[in-house]
Design a protein around this motif. Structure first.
Motif: not given
Length: 245
Positions: A118-127, A156-157, A186-189, A202-207
């Motif tokens: 249950s990690i909560d992190r707003v997107s970069a744009s919001v932050y 990143g789901d 790579v292309i679609f993330s 979100d993608v290259y650490v989280g996923s």
């Protein structure tokens, strides 16, 4: 389970834990600091500034962040999968179908692990908008209903599903399929990162870390093979026989 497989499982888990642990050191609880934040910030503002420098770029980023673009990613995965499926005999097609089911089950399992943390992190744009009030919004600049924000972006789901697909291709089809699937990953993330709805990490650490930690126990143990072997005889071969006339 082979000793060599156990070695790779342990290695994957060590790498995944180190990757995720290094991110936690820069997590909201730690005040968002450290090298990961510096990298995230640099990548976010690189693309965000380009949005106001070029209207064409803003529209391009807006288009690739439309929901329909997710369908294109799915079609790209399906095209890779189908290129091997259509060359297979009836038994091979059933086997590949079962691999596809195993992929979906793996995605659900990994997603449950995500919910458990249950990690909560707003997107970069919001932050950064809350912090500096200087964010350029893709949806406003392009005039398109693009996804450019998220209330919970880690991991990143979308990237996770693409990566699970790539690793399954490597395990069951081979390096050639893996390279193609990795290109799709790579292309679609990238669009969500360019639009600010996801941080780079979100993608290259989280996923990546979740796939290393969980998928290694599914694919490097007999678990996935056992599931596919269990499912195969339950799926009638007639579903994969091409009808004539």
């Amino acid at each position: 389970m082979k000793k060599t497989n156990l070695f790779w499982i342990i290695l994957c888990n060590i790498l995944g834990a180190l990757l995720l642990g290094s991110w936690f050191a820069s997590s909201p609880a730690a005040g968002y600091h450290g090298p990961w934040l510096a990298l995230d910030k640099g990548i976010f503002y690189f693309f965000n500034r380009l949005l106001v420098e070029s209207q064409a770029f803003a529209v391009f980023v807006g288009i690739i962040n439309l929901r329909v673009f997710d369908v294109i990613a799915f079609v790209a995965m399906l095209a890779i999968f189908y290129s091997y499926y259509r060359k297979s005999n009836v038994e091979g097609k059933r086997w590949l179908f079962c691999i596809g089911v195993a992929m979906l089950v793996s995605a659900v399992v990994i997603k449950q692990c995500d919910h458990f943390l249950s990690i909560d992190r707003v997107s970069a744009s919001v932050y950064f908008d809350k912090l500096y009030h200087d964010v350029n919004w893709v949806s406003q600049l392009s005039g398109l209903p693009a996804k450019d924000r998220s209330a919970s972006s880690f991991p990143g789901d979308h990237g996770m599903m693409l990566l699970i697909f790539a690793v399954y291709m490597w395990k069951y089809i081979g390096a050639d399929a893996f390279v193609k699937a990795l290109g799709v990953f790579v292309i679609f993330s990238l669009p969500r990162i360019m639009g600010g709805a996801h941080w780079f990490t979100d993608v290259y650490v989280g996923s990546v870390s979740f796939v290393l930690l969980v998928l290694s126990w599914i694919l490097l143990t007999p678990l996935a093979d056992m599931f596919i072997s269990w499912l195969e005889p339950k799926v009638p071969l007639k579903f994969f026989v091409k009808k004539r006339g």
